[in-house]
Design a protein around this motif. Structure first.
Motif, PDB file in Angstrom:
ATOM      1  N   ALA A  87       0.834  -1.204   0.000  1.00  0.00           N
ATOM      2  CA  ALA A  87       0.000   0.000   0.000  1.00  0.00           C
ATOM      3  C   ALA A  87       0.868   1.253   0.000  1.00  0.00           C
ATOM      4  N   SER A  88       1.954   1.226   0.761  1.00  0.00           N
ATOM      5  CA  SER A  88       2.859   2.382   0.800  1.00  0.00           C
ATOM      6  C   SER A  88       3.502   2.620  -0.555  1.00  0.00           C
ATOM      7  N   LEU A  89       3.869   1.536  -1.221  1.00  0.00           N
ATOM      8  CA  LEU A  89       4.486   1.668  -2.536  1.00  0.00           C
ATOM      9  C   LEU A  89       3.511   2.260  -3.548  1.00  0.00           C
ATOM     10  N   ALA A 138       9.645  -2.151 -11.351  1.00  0.00           N
ATOM     11  CA  ALA A 138      10.764  -3.029 -10.979  1.00  0.00           C
ATOM     12  C   ALA A 138      11.311  -2.669  -9.602  1.00  0.00           C
ATOM     13  N   VAL A 139      11.464  -1.375  -9.350  1.00  0.00           N
ATOM     14  CA  VAL A 139      11.951  -0.950  -8.036  1.00  0.00           C
ATOM     15  C   VAL A 139      10.948  -1.327  -6.946  1.00  0.00           C
ATOM     16  N   ALA A 140       9.653  -1.178  -7.246  1.00  0.00           N
ATOM     17  CA  ALA A 140       8.625  -1.552  -6.275  1.00  0.00           C
ATOM     18  C   ALA A 140       8.685  -3.042  -5.956  1.00  0.00           C
ATOM     19  N   VAL A 141       8.901  -3.864  -6.981  1.00  0.00           N
ATOM     20  CA  VAL A 141       9.000  -5.309  -6.769  1.00  0.00           C
ATOM     21  C   VAL A 141      10.220  -5.632  -5.914  1.00  0.00           C
ATOM     22  N   VAL A 142      11.331  -4.985  -6.205  1.00  0.00           N
ATOM     23  CA  VAL A 142      12.551  -5.218  -5.421  1.00  0.00           C
ATOM     24  C   VAL A 142      12.320  -4.867  -3.952  1.00  0.00           C
TER      25      VAL A 142
END
Length: 471
Positions: free
Chosen positions: A128-130, A178-182
């Protein structure tokens, strides 16, 4: 105490919805705004009660003071012509605030939390924060660009990379995902890494810039509405991360209403939302006199306009952004009042995207105490032009261009416009022959029944008023 807090949240949400209902009509808009503001005040009180034991009251009070000091003066001092800029700026502040809140909540989180996992309803705070940070950052930087274009700090024309624009936007979006997944995978396995979060804020901010910069002035009303919807969605996601009911519901209401409004305005321009986001339309470039070819432009005088208005049975005023710039709404109201005292029926034709934000013309006319019943939407007024003696166009351009109906090669072909050219006589008040936000010539200016009254709209209308008094 929880029962009290949730009870206050329910009342606040009800006030939000009731206030939003009031915003659907100019007559009830002010009351609706006050009701929604009361709901927000109640939601703030409930939140302060809920966090009373863990709060740093010094920071909370300081934040309230700073917010009031930065919010109220611009709202009081901003001229009506600059309201779109103020809306864009306030909307951007909301999105940026949500992104920062999401960052703070992310730093406080070291594990997934949520509802009972046994029911499969886990709500990860990190996820949720992302979402809140990505959407909020896009909204903030997109709103900064919108504000800069409206304020004249950036050119109103599209600023793009040409054919590379969309591939670059897609790459930036994929980078943000991609950064969110990482971050999410790392938080689930090894814990939260605080150094990754600023990266996603920067990448999302770049995406917000890259999306709005290529959008021209013609699409700016839709862009403001779209960015408003994004801010609402980011607030809903942040409310999910904070487990704050009022923030979730308010965010969803703003996101849903903004999305509906965006769709309606896109339909009013006969353009799809993806086409608007793709940009490249609406440069606001001036059309040269040489481009008119053999077509004739007929100039008129205030005296001639006054005679036409005085002997008309029905007059339709078509306001546009030029009226806002000249601040001519009070002068127009005075002319209308004088005509009505002589038995002339006066109506106002409002196009959905006239001006620079949704409802811009309604707000301007309401400021001049124009009767709400006299303001007619495009669908309600278009059938009236054929039996109208005089249509007086003040600063409107693209929304009156008959090429949208008659020229298949026109960039705005298919866009619903006001049927001004069907009136028996058309008077256009403009400073020059410059084009509108779409950057194309207005075919209406060369119609045989059209006369141009050049000059500042406020002065021109005042001159017409003096001539009417002398008749």
């Amino acid at each position: 105490m929880d029962e009290l807090v949730y009870g206050l949240y329910i009342i606040a949400v009800a006030l939000f919805i009731y206030g939003l209902m009031g915003l659907t009509q100019p007559r009830t808009a002010v009351r609706g705004n006050k009701i929604a503001a009361a709901g927000m005040a109640l939601a703030v009180v409930a939140t302060l009660i809920e966090i009373r034991a863990t709060s740093n009251w010094t920071l909370i009070i300081a934040g309230l003071v700073v917010g009031v000091a930065l919010g109220i003066p611009p709202a009081l001092r901003t001229k009506m012509t600059a309201i779109p800029q103020l809306v864009a700026l306030f909307n951007g502040v909301g999105g940026g605030t949500v992104a920062l809140i999401a960052w703070a909540e992310f730093l406080e989180t070291d594990r997934f939390t949520g509802l009972d996992p046994a029911h499969g309803l886990v709500v990860p705070v990190v996820v949720a924060s992302l979402l809140a940070s990505i959407i909020g950052s896009i909204s903030f930087w997109g709103s900064v660009v919108a504000f800069s274009k409206l304020q004249g700090l950036l050119p109103g024309r599209p600023i793009s990379l040409g054919r590379l624009q969309q591939p670059v936007n897609i790459l930036v979006l994929l980078a943000a995902v991609a950064v969110a997944v990482v971050i999410g995978v790392g938080a689930a396995s090894t814990g939260v890494n605080p150094w990754w979060f600023p990266v996603i804020l920067v990448v999302s901010g770049v995406l917000g810039l890259m999306v709005v910069l290529p959008i021209g002035g013609a699409d700016m009303p839709v862009v403001i509405s779209l960015l408003n919807a994004l801010t609402g969605l980011s607030a809903a996601a942040a409310g999910l991360a904070l487990n704050n009911v009022a923030m979730m519901v308010a965010g969803m209401i703003v996101g849903a209403s903004g999305s509906i409004l965006t769709k309606l305005m896109a339909n009013a321009m006969n353009r799809s939302i993806p086409a608007i986001v793709a940009g490249g339309f609406g440069g606001g470039a001036a059309a040269s006199q040489e481009s008119t070819g053999d077509r004739t432009v007929r100039s008129t005088s205030a005296a001639d306009v006054a005679i036409q208005l005085a002997y008309a049975n029905q007059v339709i005023v078509v306001p546009g952004y030029g009226l806002a710039v000249a601040q001519a709404q009070l002068a127009v109201k005075d002319v209308a009042k004088l005509l009505e005292s002589r038995g002339v029926e006066v109506k106002y034709a409002i196009h959905p995207v006239a001006g620079r934000m949704p409802g811009h013309m309604n707000v301007l006319l309401a400021e001049a105490d124009v009767s709400y019943d006299a303001m007619k939407d495009m669908d309600d007024i278009n059938g009236e032009f054929a039996r109208t003696d005089v249509a007086m166009v003040i600063g409107a351009n693209d929304v009156t261009n008959p090429a949208a109906r008659t020229d298949p090669n026109s960039p705005i072909h298919g866009m619903p416009v006001l049927n001004v050219d069907e009136a028996k006589s058309v008077i256009v008040l403009k400073r020059s022959m410059s084009s509108g936000f779409a950057g194309i010539e207005n075919q209406l200016f060369y119609e045989p029944q059209t006369s141009m009254l050049f000059g500042d709209a406020k002065k021109s209308v005042s001159d017409v008023m003096e001539q009417l008094k002398a008749l």
